[in-house]
Design a protein around this motif. Sequence first.
Motif, PDB file in Angstrom:
ATOM      1  N   ASN A 193      -8.107   7.016  11.894  1.00  0.00           N
ATOM      2  CA  ASN A 193      -7.540   8.182  12.204  1.00  0.00           C
ATOM      3  C   ASN A 193      -7.564   9.207  10.902  1.00  0.00           C
ATOM      4  O   ASN A 193      -6.904  10.312  11.274  1.00  0.00           O
ATOM      5  CB  ASN A 193      -6.173   7.826  12.724  1.00  0.00           C
ATOM      6  N   ALA A 194      -8.116   8.668   9.739  1.00  0.00           N
ATOM      7  CA  ALA A 194      -7.995   9.576   8.465  1.00  0.00           C
ATOM      8  C   ALA A 194      -8.978  10.368   8.432  1.00  0.00           C
ATOM      9  O   ALA A 194     -10.166  10.245   9.007  1.00  0.00           O
ATOM     10  CB  ALA A 194      -7.859   8.673   7.425  1.00  0.00           C
ATOM     11  N   GLU A 195      -8.826  11.798   8.165  1.00  0.00           N
ATOM     12  CA  GLU A 195      -9.775  12.719   7.642  1.00  0.00           C
ATOM     13  C   GLU A 195     -10.410  12.198   6.442  1.00  0.00           C
ATOM     14  O   GLU A 195      -9.908  11.703   5.412  1.00  0.00           O
ATOM     15  CB  GLU A 195      -9.149  14.119   7.295  1.00  0.00           C
ATOM     16  N   ALA A 196     -11.844  12.817   6.399  1.00  0.00           N
ATOM     17  CA  ALA A 196     -12.699  12.497   4.944  1.00  0.00           C
ATOM     18  C   ALA A 196     -12.164  13.354   3.869  1.00  0.00           C
ATOM     19  O   ALA A 196     -11.688  14.366   4.013  1.00  0.00           O
ATOM     20  CB  ALA A 196     -14.075  12.763   5.217  1.00  0.00           C
ATOM     21  N   CYS A 197     -12.115  12.667   2.740  1.00  0.00           N
ATOM     22  CA  CYS A 197     -11.684  13.562   1.604  1.00  0.00           C
ATOM     23  C   CYS A 197     -12.803  14.156   0.924  1.00  0.00           C
ATOM     24  O   CYS A 197     -13.963  14.032   1.295  1.00  0.00           O
ATOM     25  CB  CYS A 197     -11.059  12.568   0.686  1.00  0.00           C
ATOM     26  N   SER A 251      -9.595   6.315  -0.100  1.00  0.00           N
ATOM     27  CA  SER A 251      -9.606   5.798   1.157  1.00  0.00           C
ATOM     28  C   SER A 251      -8.376   6.180   1.902  1.00  0.00           C
ATOM     29  O   SER A 251      -8.033   5.668   2.721  1.00  0.00           O
ATOM     30  CB  SER A 251      -9.580   4.177   1.114  1.00  0.00           C
ATOM     31  N   GLY A 252      -7.350   6.888   1.415  1.00  0.00           N
ATOM     32  CA  GLY A 252      -6.168   7.311   1.849  1.00  0.00           C
ATOM     33  C   GLY A 252      -5.028   6.548   1.331  1.00  0.00           C
ATOM     34  O   GLY A 252      -3.930   6.496   1.676  1.00  0.00           O
ATOM     35  N   TYR A 253      -5.337   5.301   0.749  1.00  0.00           N
ATOM     36  CA  TYR A 253      -4.373   4.419   0.093  1.00  0.00           C
ATOM     37  C   TYR A 253      -4.854   3.871  -1.342  1.00  0.00           C
ATOM     38  O   TYR A 253      -5.756   3.738  -1.420  1.00  0.00           O
ATOM     39  CB  TYR A 253      -4.199   3.142   1.075  1.00  0.00           C
ATOM     40  N   THR A 254      -3.571   3.521  -2.034  1.00  0.00           N
ATOM     41  CA  THR A 254      -3.773   2.716  -3.185  1.00  0.00           C
ATOM     42  C   THR A 254      -2.846   1.400  -2.998  1.00  0.00           C
ATOM     43  O   THR A 254      -1.976   1.551  -1.989  1.00  0.00           O
ATOM     44  CB  THR A 254      -3.023   3.658  -4.300  1.00  0.00           C
ATOM     45  N   SER A 255      -3.422   0.446  -3.468  1.00  0.00           N
ATOM     46  CA  SER A 255      -2.802  -0.937  -3.245  1.00  0.00           C
ATOM     47  C   SER A 255      -2.575  -1.584  -4.443  1.00  0.00           C
ATOM     48  O   SER A 255      -3.026  -1.369  -5.581  1.00  0.00           O
ATOM     49  CB  SER A 255      -3.746  -1.496  -2.415  1.00  0.00           C
ATOM     50  N   GLU A 256      -1.525  -2.794  -4.280  1.00  0.00           N
ATOM     51  CA  GLU A 256      -1.167  -3.576  -5.392  1.00  0.00           C
ATOM     52  C   GLU A 256      -1.074  -4.813  -4.622  1.00  0.00           C
ATOM     53  O   GLU A 256      -0.589  -4.704  -3.372  1.00  0.00           O
ATOM     54  CB  GLU A 256       0.302  -3.224  -6.169  1.00  0.00           C
ATOM     55  N   PHE A 257      -1.147  -5.779  -5.327  1.00  0.00           N
ATOM     56  CA  PHE A 257      -0.912  -7.199  -4.446  1.00  0.00           C
ATOM     57  C   PHE A 257      -0.442  -8.192  -5.798  1.00  0.00           C
ATOM     58  O   PHE A 257      -0.888  -8.015  -6.811  1.00  0.00           O
ATOM     59  CB  PHE A 257      -2.342  -7.696  -4.135  1.00  0.00           C
ATOM     60  N   THR A 258       0.324  -9.269  -5.289  1.00  0.00           N
ATOM     61  CA  THR A 258       0.595 -10.153  -5.862  1.00  0.00           C
ATOM     62  C   THR A 258       0.672 -11.497  -5.134  1.00  0.00           C
ATOM     63  O   THR A 258       0.409 -11.388  -3.858  1.00  0.00           O
ATOM     64  CB  THR A 258       2.310 -10.051  -6.354  1.00  0.00           C
ATOM     65  N   VAL A 280       0.870  -1.274   0.084  1.00  0.00           N
ATOM     66  CA  VAL A 280      -0.179   0.031  -0.078  1.00  0.00           C
ATOM     67  C   VAL A 280       0.899   1.280  -0.071  1.00  0.00           C
ATOM     68  O   VAL A 280       1.921   1.162   0.516  1.00  0.00           O
ATOM     69  CB  VAL A 280      -0.918   0.094   1.278  1.00  0.00           C
ATOM     70  N   ALA A 281       0.263   2.332  -0.715  1.00  0.00           N
ATOM     71  CA  ALA A 281       0.869   3.653  -0.508  1.00  0.00           C
ATOM     72  C   ALA A 281      -0.193   4.793  -0.292  1.00  0.00           C
ATOM     73  O   ALA A 281      -1.120   4.307  -0.599  1.00  0.00           O
ATOM     74  CB  ALA A 281       1.737   3.745  -1.960  1.00  0.00           C
ATOM     75  N   PRO A 282       0.394   5.861   0.073  1.00  0.00           N
ATOM     76  CA  PRO A 282      -0.734   7.001   0.495  1.00  0.00           C
ATOM     77  C   PRO A 282      -1.272   7.361  -0.690  1.00  0.00           C
ATOM     78  O   PRO A 282      -0.710   7.213  -1.945  1.00  0.00           O
ATOM     79  CB  PRO A 282       0.218   7.908   0.831  1.00  0.00           C
ATOM     80  N   GLY A 283      -2.606   7.604  -0.749  1.00  0.00           N
ATOM     81  CA  GLY A 283      -3.313   8.168  -2.117  1.00  0.00           C
ATOM     82  C   GLY A 283      -4.579   7.424  -1.987  1.00  0.00           C
ATOM     83  O   GLY A 283      -4.912   6.747  -1.499  1.00  0.00           O
TER      84      GLY A 283
END
Length: 126
Positions: free
Chosen positions: A98-102, A40-47, A34-37
Amino acid sequence: MLQPKVTVTPAAEKFMRRMVRFSATPAGGFRLTVAPGGCSGYTSEFTVEPAPQGGDSELAVNGLRVFLPAESRLLLDGVTVDFADTPLQSGLTFVNPNAEACGCSTAGESKPPAQASVSLSSIKRL
């Protein structure tokens, strides 16, 4: 290595298990990065990987092996990983208390739609 306090919902676990089960390495694990963005506050990749990569931590979720790189462990601490399959979204979602709404239209509370009224007498045939 410190383990993050990550909650994986049954829907997310089912998705991860299916990815591993139907991969070329069904004895492996689900590697989540996961990375910020994103909304939801995160972008994700999986393998699906046969084993953790260098620096990965292995998280056991009811026997499912989840591999988390160092940065992902930090970002996911206290986060709930869920899976959504709706007309607007399909994939892993992340709930961070803990994240603020976008400001996008799919996050946070929204205002009710505007209402307009039209008088039938104002509609005329041409």
